[in-house]
Design a protein around this motif. Structure first.
Motif, PDB file in Angstrom:
ATOM      1  N   TYR A   1       0.732  -1.517  -0.537  1.00 47.00           N
ATOM      2  CA  TYR A   1      -0.265   0.198   0.105  1.00 47.00           C
ATOM      3  C   TYR A   1       0.793   1.502   0.226  1.00 47.00           C
ATOM      4  CZ  TYR A   1      -3.495  -3.630   1.916  1.00 47.00           C
ATOM      5  OH  TYR A   1      -3.653  -5.397   2.741  1.00 47.00           O
ATOM      6  N   GLY A   2       0.277   2.766  -0.404  1.00 48.75           N
ATOM      7  CA  GLY A   2       0.976   3.825  -0.239  1.00 48.75           C
ATOM      8  C   GLY A   2       1.565   4.047   0.294  1.00 48.75           C
ATOM      9  N   ILE A   3       0.578   3.929   2.067  1.00 52.12           N
ATOM     10  CA  ILE A   3       1.216   4.542   2.928  1.00 52.12           C
ATOM     11  C   ILE A   3       2.583   3.207   4.415  1.00 52.12           C
ATOM     12  CG2 ILE A   3       0.046   3.749   4.547  1.00 52.12           C
ATOM     13  CD1 ILE A   3       0.077   7.453   4.515  1.00 52.12           C
ATOM     14  N   TRP A   4       2.424   2.362   3.595  1.00 52.72           N
ATOM     15  CA  TRP A   4       3.599   1.502   3.565  1.00 52.72           C
ATOM     16  C   TRP A   4       4.923   1.890   3.670  1.00 52.72           C
ATOM     17  CZ3 TRP A   4       3.475  -3.787   6.135  1.00 52.72           C
ATOM     18  CH2 TRP A   4       2.034  -3.738   7.279  1.00 52.72           C
ATOM     19  N   VAL A   5       4.500   2.832   2.806  1.00 50.06           N
ATOM     20  CA  VAL A   5       6.782   3.264   2.591  1.00 50.06           C
ATOM     21  C   VAL A   5       6.877   3.696   4.353  1.00 50.06           C
ATOM     22  CG1 VAL A   5       6.038   5.544   2.257  1.00 50.06           C
ATOM     23  CG2 VAL A   5       7.869   5.134   1.542  1.00 50.06           C
ATOM     24  N   ALA A   6       5.508   3.487   5.037  1.00 44.96           N
ATOM     25  CA  ALA A   6       6.558   4.422   6.130  1.00 44.96           C
ATOM     26  C   ALA A   6       6.497   2.632   6.949  1.00 44.96           C
ATOM     27  CB  ALA A   6       5.474   5.056   6.701  1.00 44.96           C
ATOM     28  N   ASN A   7       6.039   2.096   7.253  1.00 49.67           N
ATOM     29  CA  ASN A   7       5.808   0.570   7.768  1.00 49.67           C
ATOM     30  C   ASN A   7       6.808  -0.243   7.072  1.00 49.67           C
ATOM     31  OD1 ASN A   7       3.400   1.134   9.047  1.00 49.67           O
ATOM     32  ND2 ASN A   7       1.844   0.888   7.742  1.00 49.67           N
TER      33      ASN A   7
END
Length: 919
Positions: free
Chosen positions: A330-336
């Motif tokens: 997912y796009g926001i999983w760049v953070a995780n």
């Protein structure tokens, strides 16, 4: 005395200005009440919008408040408002982050106290230092934490129909720079807020036009009318949130650029689908390579936000019961994936700015009704709610402010956790295996080896290079992500709830690249490697001499585009392929090897270097060797108007590979004469069944143009029609049948193959019962059944493919020659030789051949998980069905899935190279 008097006057003036600045905007606050349908949906904390004398509120700027009935704004108007905030407040910074595929801007809006904005580069430097424990030891990290500030990244509008958050963000931004409420002042002082105001500008503008053109003011929400514009991005629809491994689309590149520039401590992505407010933690199972600190932060922050919403009397907020937490793309999983924390919200949206009575009575999440009181949902909503656009704004904003407040209060701990996660990753690289990975440059598809190295670097993973190989050491901050990408996944078979998306992503298998894991690195002379700082490339070579050029074929992804490029440079070049493996001058050339004459070494060198292909020049006469002349086809890619998701990925793949095509739709089918225009028609995966394929968008809604006009300038792209309704009809399907009968090749992918079977276009195929099979996106083994088919040229007898839940097709036993590839190594039950006694014949022991086959059988699942795999093993993966003078090539999986499973795609390229010799 005079000086003291002046100071008093100054203080009185400042006090008077502050009092005036903090005068509440009674009109704005009253309109918030007016557009909220229930007082429980509106906390008092939102009714303090101020009337600032110099900074314009949304009401002053637009003439209406955010969340007003019937009002949404295109990106140019949204960006203009942020620009006005940046001009009137020193607490706002606006910066461009790139362009979309259609040329619109991506922006980030940065908000903090004036000192934070003035020293923004300093604060970015501090989080960058905390991101790499090899450069910053624990003592230094503690010193940095005392002066650093957490950076909190908010993302809105990734999915175009989820229309609340891009509007809400404007009101939030105004509140953050004008409010003197203690909670807001603490946020301004203690953290830096980064706002991605519209993650997908192309889709947002299309959807805003769609709303004003078609859906504004409709009486019922669930009336069957399409709530979404047919296209969002140029290529990608809802999958724009499934591109975090490929990083292929402009939206993802912008998100990644923002992450690596700011190293945000937390990233929160705002979505809409679940009533009334879901705050992510997920049911699990969680990804094995997410640091336990992050997993714990999910729980703490999720429950904090639910508690804060509940404390303000707002019902319907919950956590846990939606989504899992497994897939890292997912796009926001760049953070995780990079030691930060990626979260998301789901609020309830109406795909526009209207009010509707919504029915929640049958909605279930994790098996529970959405209206049931649970440990994770302390105050559920009623079975029906009258839901307005402003309600959506209220819920999202309340949750976001709670999240920002948590970061402002616990910032030092969040920064410490951020550093500690990177520290843990480096330490694991030192103490746990594998210690590194080696990718040899010489592979069956060397260009894909370079591509793998580049994809790792896109993820911020360091890659070293020698003359012969790429070396990736585990001792680095993103070690966990590296191991996750390079080794097989094992999803628990006993997971209570189904996975939210695909469950396997092992890049070496998806790319068809051989990778060696290193248990020790002592054997490597590290001084002979240099850190790659630019994109890795593989430049092909030419050896030998002569005017005939041979390319040994191993299903390289770049062969077909190289042939198109050669023909574009030299239309007289003669191209042929070997029909079977041949030995020439002691050298073995596999079936599919390309022979080029009537060209020259300069032209071959050009395509060799540009496409990463190794040629052999020879003076041997190949004319007597069995070969087939290549007639590069005219290709069409079909799209419906009711589901454009996967045809967009297909178009993107063709364009990235440099394979020319024409995009066609229902009107082209209805017009007929298809064979005079095209040699191959590709029908990508499309949802639905034969009925939906024939009928398309329901024509009861009347004529629905999707055309660019002065009023709706974003429409008509990437395809246009004067009427979206209706499908090809039976006449169009008959024209498609004629296309095949007249010698065309029809390629159907996954569910589209089942639809072609339903329509009778592949008459030998029928649906096969899958029983209790559960096959979420996993990497599994397939086996060639017809090794003489050109479709499998370049592949070994057994190889891995990516397959998700999809249809199974079958053919009668006497027609099994139509099955080119099967799932797994074992045959179907009706193909297993009978070994028991036969009346009238003497008893015989089980043959040694059968025993050997049973012993050699490989595990079906390579990565991921499949339940009841016995239901699929032996069934057809690819079928080649003759129809008239042409063929239907049916794939029961998607070899062009999300520009991700590159190892599978050459079966499609083989079909295009050999389209006229599949009989």
């Amino acid at each position: 005395m005079k000086k003291r008097y002046s100071i008093v006057l100054l203080l009185l003036f400042v006090g008077s200005w502050i009092a005036k600045a903090q005068q509440l905007d009674q009109t704005y606050n009253q309109k918030i009440k007016d557009f909220t349908t229930d007082k429980r949906f509106l906390p008092e904390s939102l009714l303090d919008v101020v009337d600032h004398p110099t900074i314009p509120s949304p009401l002053k700027h637009f003439g209406h408040i955010i969340g007003a009935e019937g009002h949404v704004h295109t990106t140019d108007k949204i960006y203009a408002y942020y620009q006005k905030l940046a001009e009137t407040s020193p607490m706002v910074h606006m910066q461009e982050m790139g362009k979309t595929e259609e040329g619109r801007n991506f922006y980030l809006i940065v908000i903090g106290e004036e000192n934070s904005i003035k020293n923004l580069d300093f604060y970015k430097e501090q989080t960058a230092l905390l991101s790499d424990s090899r450069k910053t030891n624990p003592t230094q990290a503690e010193q940095i934490i005392t002066k650093a500030k957490p950076i909190y990244y908010l993302s809105a509008g990734m999915h175009a129909t989820e229309m609340g958050s891009p509007e809400m963000m404007m009101e939030l931004a105004y509140r953050l720079v004008t409010s003197e409420a203690e909670q807001i002042k603490e946020i301004r002082k203690n953290i830096i807020t980064v706002i991605n105001p519209v993650s997908e500008p192309d889709g947002w503008d299309k959807q805003v036009d769609w709303y004003y053109r078609y859906t504004k003011g409709r009486e019922l929400f669930d009336d069957g009318f399409p709530r979404s514009v047919p296209y969002w991005g140029k290529y990608v629809f809802h999958d724009n949130n499934r591109d975090g491994l490929q990083v292929s689309q402009a939206i993802t590149k912008s998100i990644f650029k923002g992450f690596f520039e700011f190293h945000p401590t937390v990233m929160l992505d705002l979505h809409e689908s679940v009533p009334l407010l879901y705050i992510s933690t997920g049911t699990g199972p969680y990804n094995d390579f997410v640091d336990p600190i992050t997993q714990s932060e999910w729980q703490v922050m999720g429950n904090h936000d639910v508690a804060e919403v509940a404390a303000q009397g707002m019902p319907g907020a919950f956590t846990w019961a939606f989504y899992d937490g497994w897939w890292p793309g997912y796009g926001i999983w760049v953070a995780n994936n990079h030691n930060s924390n990626g979260r998301f919200y789901e609020t309830y949206g109406n795909a526009g700015a209207d009010t509707y009575l919504r029915d929640l009575s049958t909605s279930r999440y994790a098996g529970d009704l959405a209206t049931s009181k649970e440990w994770y949902r302390p105050d559920p909503a009623t079975p029906q709610v009258l839901w307005s656009y402003r309600n959506n704004i209220n819920y999202t904003q309340t949750g976001v402010i709670a999240s920002l407040s948590y970061a402002a209060t616990n910032g030092k701990q969040l920064l410490r956790n951020f550093y500690k996660k990177g520290f843990n990753s480096v330490e694991k690289g030192k103490t746990e295996g594998p210690k590194g990975f080696v990718i040899a440059k010489e592979q069956r598809d060397p260009a894909m080896a370079a591509y793998l190295a580049n994809q790792l670097m896109v993820q911020g993973i360091e890659v070293h290079e020698s003359d012969d190989e790429y070396l990736i050491l585990s001792e680095q901050p993103y070690r966990n992500l590296l191991v996750s990408l390079m080794t097989p996944q094992s999803y628990p078979k006993d997971a209570k709830f189904p996975p939210y998306d695909a469950i396997a992503w092992t890049l070496p298998n998806l790319y068809g690249v051989e990778v060696d894991a290193l248990d020790v690195i002592d054997s490597k002379n590290l001084s002979s490697y240099k850190l790659l700082s630019e994109e890795a490339t593989y430049k092909g070579k030419i050896d030998g001499s002569g005017s005939t050029f041979i390319l040994p074929y191993h299903a390289q992804n770049t062969v077909l585009p190289a042939l198109y490029a050669l023909k574009q440079d030299n239309k007289n070049a003669n191209i042929s392929v070997l029909k079977k493996t041949e030995e020439v001058n002691g050298k073995s050339y596999p079936a599919g090897s390309v022979i080029i004459t009537k060209s020259n070494s300069n032209q071959i060198k050009k395509i060799s270097e540009n496409f990463g292909l190794n040629f052999h020049a020879s003076s041997t006469d190949f004319s007597k060797i069995d070969q087939k002349s290549v007639n590069l086809p005219r290709v069409a890619i079909y799209h419906t108007w009711f589901n454009t998701q996967d045809e967009g990925w297909s178009r993107y793949t063709f364009e990235q590979r440099g394979i020319p095509y024409t995009s066609i739709d229902k009107d082209d089918f209805k017009a007929g004469n298809l064979k005079s225009k095209f040699d191959v028609i590709l029908i990508p995966r499309v949802r639905g069944n034969a009925k939906t394929f024939i009928n398309g968008v329901d024509s009861k809604f009347g004529t629905m143009p999707y055309t660019k006009t002065s009023e709706f300038p974003s429409h008509g792209f990437p395809s246009s029609t004067t009427d979206m309704t209706g499908g090809p009809g039976f006449g169009g399907i008959e024209n498609l049948r004629k296309f095949v009968q007249e010698g065309g090749l029809l390629i159907a992918l996954e569910n589209s193959a089942a639809i072609m079977s339903e329509l009778g276009l592949a008459p030998e195929l029928s649906a096969a019962s899958s029983g209790s099979l559960f096959h979420p996106g996993s990497i599994v083994m397939a086996k060639i059944r017809k090794s003489d088919s050109p479709i499998v040229n370049g592949y070994p007898e057994e190889f891995s493919i990516f397959r998700g839940n999809g249809p199974l097709l079958q053919t009668n036993k006497y027609n099994r020659d139509l099955m080119l590839v099967q799932y797994g190594s074992k045959p179907l039950k009706d193909e297993i030789p009978y070994e028991g006694p036969i009346l009238g014949m003497p008893d015989k022991a089980k043959s040694e051949k059968t025993k050997a086959k049973e012993e050699k059988s490989k595990p079906y699942v390579v990565a991921g998980m499949v339940r009841n795999e016995q239901e699929i093993i032996g069934h057809g993966t690819v079928f080649n069905v003759p129809v008239g003078r042409g063929n239907v090539l049916a794939f029961t999986f998607d070899p062009l899935h999300r520009f991700l499973n590159h190892h599978d795609a050459p079966m499609v390229w083989n079909a295009l190279i050999n389209w006229d010799r599949l009989r």
